[in-house]
Design a protein around this motif. Structure first.
Motif, PDB file in Angstrom:
ATOM      1  N   GLU A  89     -22.676 -32.113 -29.016  1.00  0.00           N
ATOM      2  CA  GLU A  89     -24.101 -32.299 -29.317  1.00  0.00           C
ATOM      3  C   GLU A  89     -24.947 -31.389 -28.429  1.00  0.00           C
ATOM      4  O   GLU A  89     -25.913 -30.774 -28.883  1.00  0.00           O
ATOM      5  CB  GLU A  89     -24.501 -33.757 -29.093  1.00  0.00           C
ATOM      6  CG  GLU A  89     -24.048 -34.706 -30.177  1.00  0.00           C
ATOM      7  CD  GLU A  89     -24.488 -36.129 -29.906  1.00  0.00           C
ATOM      8  OE1 GLU A  89     -25.265 -36.344 -28.949  1.00  0.00           O
ATOM      9  OE2 GLU A  89     -24.056 -37.040 -30.634  1.00  0.00           O
ATOM     10  N   ARG A  90     -24.571 -31.314 -27.156  1.00  0.00           N
ATOM     11  CA  ARG A  90     -25.319 -30.453 -26.237  1.00  0.00           C
ATOM     12  C   ARG A  90     -25.171 -28.984 -26.629  1.00  0.00           C
ATOM     13  O   ARG A  90     -26.136 -28.225 -26.607  1.00  0.00           O
ATOM     14  CB  ARG A  90     -24.828 -30.668 -24.802  1.00  0.00           C
ATOM     15  CG  ARG A  90     -25.535 -29.768 -23.802  1.00  0.00           C
ATOM     16  CD  ARG A  90     -25.141 -30.069 -22.383  1.00  0.00           C
ATOM     17  NE  ARG A  90     -25.753 -29.109 -21.471  1.00  0.00           N
ATOM     18  CZ  ARG A  90     -25.562 -29.095 -20.166  1.00  0.00           C
ATOM     19  NH1 ARG A  90     -24.785 -30.008 -19.604  1.00  0.00           N
ATOM     20  NH2 ARG A  90     -26.137 -28.193 -19.402  1.00  0.00           N
ATOM     21  N   ILE A  91     -23.956 -28.588 -26.993  1.00  0.00           N
ATOM     22  CA  ILE A  91     -23.724 -27.203 -27.421  1.00  0.00           C
ATOM     23  C   ILE A  91     -24.572 -26.883 -28.650  1.00  0.00           C
ATOM     24  O   ILE A  91     -25.201 -25.825 -28.728  1.00  0.00           O
ATOM     25  CB  ILE A  91     -22.230 -26.969 -27.707  1.00  0.00           C
ATOM     26  CG1 ILE A  91     -21.424 -26.944 -26.384  1.00  0.00           C
ATOM     27  CG2 ILE A  91     -22.019 -25.665 -28.474  1.00  0.00           C
ATOM     28  CD1 ILE A  91     -19.922 -26.934 -26.583  1.00  0.00           C
ATOM     29  N   GLN A  92     -24.596 -27.804 -29.606  1.00  0.00           N
ATOM     30  CA  GLN A  92     -25.363 -27.579 -30.827  1.00  0.00           C
ATOM     31  C   GLN A  92     -26.844 -27.364 -30.521  1.00  0.00           C
ATOM     32  O   GLN A  92     -27.486 -26.453 -31.059  1.00  0.00           O
ATOM     33  CB  GLN A  92     -25.195 -28.782 -31.772  1.00  0.00           C
ATOM     34  CG  GLN A  92     -25.923 -28.616 -33.104  1.00  0.00           C
ATOM     35  CD  GLN A  92     -25.776 -29.851 -33.982  1.00  0.00           C
ATOM     36  OE1 GLN A  92     -24.768 -30.541 -33.938  1.00  0.00           O
ATOM     37  NE2 GLN A  92     -26.794 -30.139 -34.766  1.00  0.00           N
ATOM     38  N   GLY A  93     -27.388 -28.199 -29.623  1.00  0.00           N
ATOM     39  CA  GLY A  93     -28.792 -28.044 -29.253  1.00  0.00           C
ATOM     40  C   GLY A  93     -29.050 -26.743 -28.522  1.00  0.00           C
ATOM     41  O   GLY A  93     -30.070 -26.073 -28.755  1.00  0.00           O
ATOM     42  N   THR A  94     -28.132 -26.363 -27.632  1.00  0.00           N
ATOM     43  CA  THR A  94     -28.290 -25.121 -26.871  1.00  0.00           C
ATOM     44  C   THR A  94     -28.227 -23.914 -27.793  1.00  0.00           C
ATOM     45  O   THR A  94     -29.015 -22.965 -27.662  1.00  0.00           O
ATOM     46  CB  THR A  94     -27.197 -25.027 -25.791  1.00  0.00           C
ATOM     47  OG1 THR A  94     -27.269 -26.181 -24.948  1.00  0.00           O
ATOM     48  CG2 THR A  94     -27.382 -23.774 -24.941  1.00  0.00           C
ATOM     49  N   VAL A  95     -27.292 -23.933 -28.742  1.00  0.00           N
ATOM     50  CA  VAL A  95     -27.150 -22.827 -29.691  1.00  0.00           C
ATOM     51  C   VAL A  95     -28.416 -22.699 -30.544  1.00  0.00           C
ATOM     52  O   VAL A  95     -28.924 -21.597 -30.771  1.00  0.00           O
ATOM     53  CB  VAL A  95     -25.907 -23.043 -30.583  1.00  0.00           C
ATOM     54  CG1 VAL A  95     -25.931 -22.097 -31.782  1.00  0.00           C
ATOM     55  CG2 VAL A  95     -24.636 -22.830 -29.765  1.00  0.00           C
TER      56      VAL A  95
END
Length: 820
Positions: free
Chosen positions: A178-184
């Motif tokens: 979830e964090r990766i998705q938001g960062t991307v």
């Protein structure tokens, strides 16, 4: 004048109840239980409703209770929290007066400052707040204004948000993805890409890169990300190989977009300043709570979304590493959620906000979300909010949307909406708010108290720069490293254009040249610089710190760069520089631009053989044993010890959280004890007030009866000529006097009961004050223990000869390091 309630732990003084029918403020103060903020709060109101004053007052109360806060400030209003003047003198106000405000009033700046000083004195006095309360506020927390992408305030380094989280990927894969998705999504927004961060090939490749490196515990930066886009460390994406799924030519275009971002001089401000580390944002290293204001008014929409998303995702990652608690551990305050939490679209910021609203309560993290644009907000997402502050609204449509949202929150809490919210909201004026708390029996209309901070309005970047100048200089002083610019003490050493030949068994490495000649010329004020390599010693080792009692078992890798040993083989290790991430900085051969005049300083005899370097290693081992220590925080009463990978800020927060839970338990016990007693007295007061009303009514009846009787007697004697018995009148008089006596007795009993209630309330206030003092002393009773290594826990891995590049002038009188 409103009487300021006694300072109670965990109780926020917000204002006083407002009687809409009479149009006046009542003496009944509104005190908000801080623990109710763990179910989050929403504040809605149009410009001029007093919304900013309400929210600054709420944050002031949080500061007095030493609750740390992250404050996202898109407009610049929250910077007013730093305008707190203990002396309330005109000179303190004058510096921050808006000249336009003074002109509109037909006053000079100094005259307007005097008027504002008087206004604030009177306003605070009217709400029962004295200068001591301002003094307590200014000393309660550390106020810091962060300016992402700018050095006006304290810059914030975003690279920390790309660092590998301190958890195993497999243990919390869902949260990390979830964090990766938001960062991307935020990264794609920064380069102006409209591609879907979940389904597009750009989003999939970036997410795969993050997951690949984080699984291996490797931190990412933009340079590594750009290289990963060009040469992915994975061979397949799904069932297709990388080049089929995302051809190299197209990947190059994506890499160039990020490279253009990195190459921009303005982007360098994103890479400097304090790390985006939630523990350090919430607490100073000394354990003082911090209110961190993130001023983002100067950023573009894409930059705001980028930073807010990184900040929220970092907060969630930190939050999930905390233990559960029922007390308010920390706050997230968002001054305008319009555009970040829409009803239908899904910008990168929305998912982390929803996560916080749904999950943060269990960790004691409260959110306060504010807007003056109530229509385009996801009220279904806000149904988790337990507290609503609703002020004056601009249009009927605004009111309908807010009422629908409030009713949804009430239904979510399992309550019935039996109040005519439509009528209540329509009757609100400036600084009057409808306050609905699911933890209380009914909604209340109240008038906000006067705030202690000067509400000057949004500050500009130059004003923020001036306000934060001292803090910024203090941080720069901490970051200065000796040796970056220095006078050359080895100018007389004979140089060579080739690296001196050494014993092949001696390992040699070279620092890369990162600083260009033109940059060095500007720094030194000299032209025609030459590149010179100097030999230095890089000592690598490990040290273990072990303490069974405190559960300490840490291993620390060491890398220290030192000048050559003297003729006796000695090195001043205390003056050596610790080198972080040395593997990425060192090369097996010299790495510098071509066509330069190069020279090498000769290697002294004290480090030109394996035997000499072995002696250096033994000395390094002795220095580690004698000087390397790890400082462990401990709280003996609470039996809390700083854990191995735990920062000092995180340790202080854990102590505060534990102490706050125990404090709240004791407060609840005391309040329950006294509230039972006070309620019994109140029951007696209500009964006595009823008896007094009856007695007073009886007196009025007896007085009337007596007067009628006397009138009849007089009428009989003088008109009819008959004499009535005076015994009846005398009887009526005795009954009247008896009724009057009963009134006096009832009034006396009522006074005694009210005195008893006041005495109990004073006892309660005193008991709570004692609890406050007691737990503040307990919370601050942190000590530190230095743990040193055992002799067998010191290991020296190797001693390397390192060539350190410097730019120097032709006379070799001054020089500056050419490496990072």
């Amino acid at each position: 004048m409103i009487k300021c309630p006694p300072e109670k732990l965990g109780s926020f003084y917000l204002g006083a109840r407002y009687d809409i029918e009479k149009g006046e403020v009542t003496p009944e103060t509104i005190n908000y239980d801080s623990r109710d903020l763990t179910t989050h709060a929403v504040c809605v109101g149009m410009t001029g409703s007093g919304k900013t004053g309400l929210c600054i007052g709420l944050l002031e109360e949080a500061a007095l209770d030493k609750v740390p806060a992250i404050i996202i400030d898109p407009k610049g209003d929250m910077t007013n929290l730093l305008l707190q003047f203990e002396d309330l003198s005109p000179s303190s106000f004058e510096k921050w007066i808006n000249p336009d405000d003074a002109n509109r009033k037909g006053l000079s700046v100094s005259e307007y400052a005097s008027k504002m000083a008087e206004t604030w004195k009177n306003g605070l006095a009217e709400w029962g707040q004295d200068p001591q309360r301002i003094k307590d506020l200014t000393s309660s927390v550390d106020y810091t204004i962060y300016t992402p992408g700018s050095d006006s305030g304290v810059p914030i380094n975003i690279m920390g948000s790309f660092a590998a989280p301190k958890v195993r990927f497999e243990e919390d894969a869902e949260m990390l993805r979830e964090r990766i998705q938001g960062t991307v999504a935020a990264l794609l927004g920064m380069i102006g890409s409209k591609e879907d961060p979940v389904r597009s090939r750009e989003g999939i490749l970036l997410a795969t890169l993050f997951e690949h490196y984080w699984k291996q515990g490797e931190d990412l930066d933009l340079a590594k990300l750009i290289n990963g886009i060009q040469s992915p460390p994975v061979k397949q994406l799904g069932v297709f190989d990388v080049d089929t799924f995302y051809p190299q030519k197209d990947r190059f275009d994506l890499a160039m977009s990020f490279n253009s971002l990195v190459a921009s001089p303005q982007f360098q401000y994103w890479l400097m300043g304090d790390a985006l580390d939630i523990e350090k944002i919430y607490f100073t290293a000394e354990g003082k709570p911090r209110h961190s204001i993130f001023y983002i008014a100067h950023l573009s929409e894409s930059e705001r979304m980028f930073f807010v998303t990184l900040l929220l995702n970092s907060l969630i990652t930190w939050m999930r590493r905390q233990s559960g608690t029922t007390s308010l551990r920390s706050l997230l305050y968002f001054d305008e959620i319009f555009g970040y939490f829409p009803p239908t679209q899904n910008p990168p910021s929305k998912k982390p906000l929803l996560t916080l609203l749904k999950q943060a309560r269990a960790f004691g993290v409260g959110s306060v979300l504010v807007t003056q644009n109530p229509v385009d907000i996801d009220y279904k997402g806000l149904s988790n909010a337990g507290t609503w502050f609703i002020g004056k609204l601009q249009t009927e449509r605004d009111k309908m949307r807010v009422v629908d949202g409030l009713k949804g929150a009430i239904a979510e809490a399992g309550n019935d909406a039996k109040v005519d919210f439509d009528t209540l909201i329509s009757s609100l004026g400036s600084r009057k708010f409808l306050y609905h708390n699911v933890h209380e029996s009914e909604p209340v209309v109240y008038h906000t108290r006067w705030v202690m901070s000067y509400l000057r309005g949004p500050l500009t970047r130059p004003q923020v720069k001036e306000l934060m100048s001292e803090a910024r200089e203090a941080r720069k002083a901490q970051d200065i490293k000796s040796g970056s610019t220095q006078t050359n003490s080895t100018a007389s050493v004979v140089g060579s254009t080739q690296a001196p030949s050494l014993d092949p068994t001696i390992e040699q490495r070279f620092f890369a040249v990162w600083k260009s000649a033109s940059e060095a010329e500007v720094e030194l004020g000299k032209r025609n610089l030459q590149l010179k390599y100097e030999p230095k010693v890089l000592a690598l080792g490990k040290v273990r710190f072990y303490d069974a009692k405190r559960a300490v078992d840490q291993v620390k890798d060491l890398a220290f760069l030192a000048p050559p040993p003297d003729d006796f083989g000695r090195i001043e290790w205390d003056r050596a520089t610790e080198v972080l991430d040395f593997e990425r900085q060192l090369f097996e051969s010299a790495d510098h631009p071509d066509n330069l005049e190069i020279s090498y300083t000769s290697v002294p005899d004290s480090m030109d053989s394996l035997k000499e370097l072995s002696a250096v290693g033994k000395e390094f081992s002795n220095w580690i044993y004698q000087n390397q220590r790890v400082k462990i925080g401990e709280h003996s009463k609470l039996k809390i010890y700083q854990e191995g990978s735990e920062s000092l800020e995180a340790f202080h927060m854990r102590v505060q959280s534990t102490a706050r839970e125990l404090r709240d338990e004791e407060i609840d016990e005391i309040q329950d004890k006294y509230e039972d007693k006070i309620e019994r007295v109140l029951d007696k007061i209500r009964k006595e007030e009823f008896d007094l009303d009856e007695a007073e009514a009886e007196v009025r009846h007896r007085r009337t009866t007596e007067m009628v009787g006397m009138a009849e007697t007089i009428f009989s004697v003088f008109v009819k000529g008959r004499s009535r018995s005076f015994s009846s009148a005398s009887s009526k008089s005795r009954m009247r006097k008896k009724a009057v006596q009963k009134v006096h007795e009832s009034e006396s009993d009522l006074m005694e009961l009210r005195d008893e209630r006041e005495s109990l309330e004073n006892d309660l206030s005193e008991a709570l004050s004692e609890v406050r003092t007691k737990w503040e002393e307990i919370e601050n009773n942190v000590s530190f223990k230095e743990v040193g290594p055992r002799r067998t826990d010191v290991k020296v891995d190797k001693i390397i000869v390192v060539w350190d590049p410097l730019w120097t002038d032709a006379d070799k009188t001054v020089s500056t390091l050419a490496r990072r």
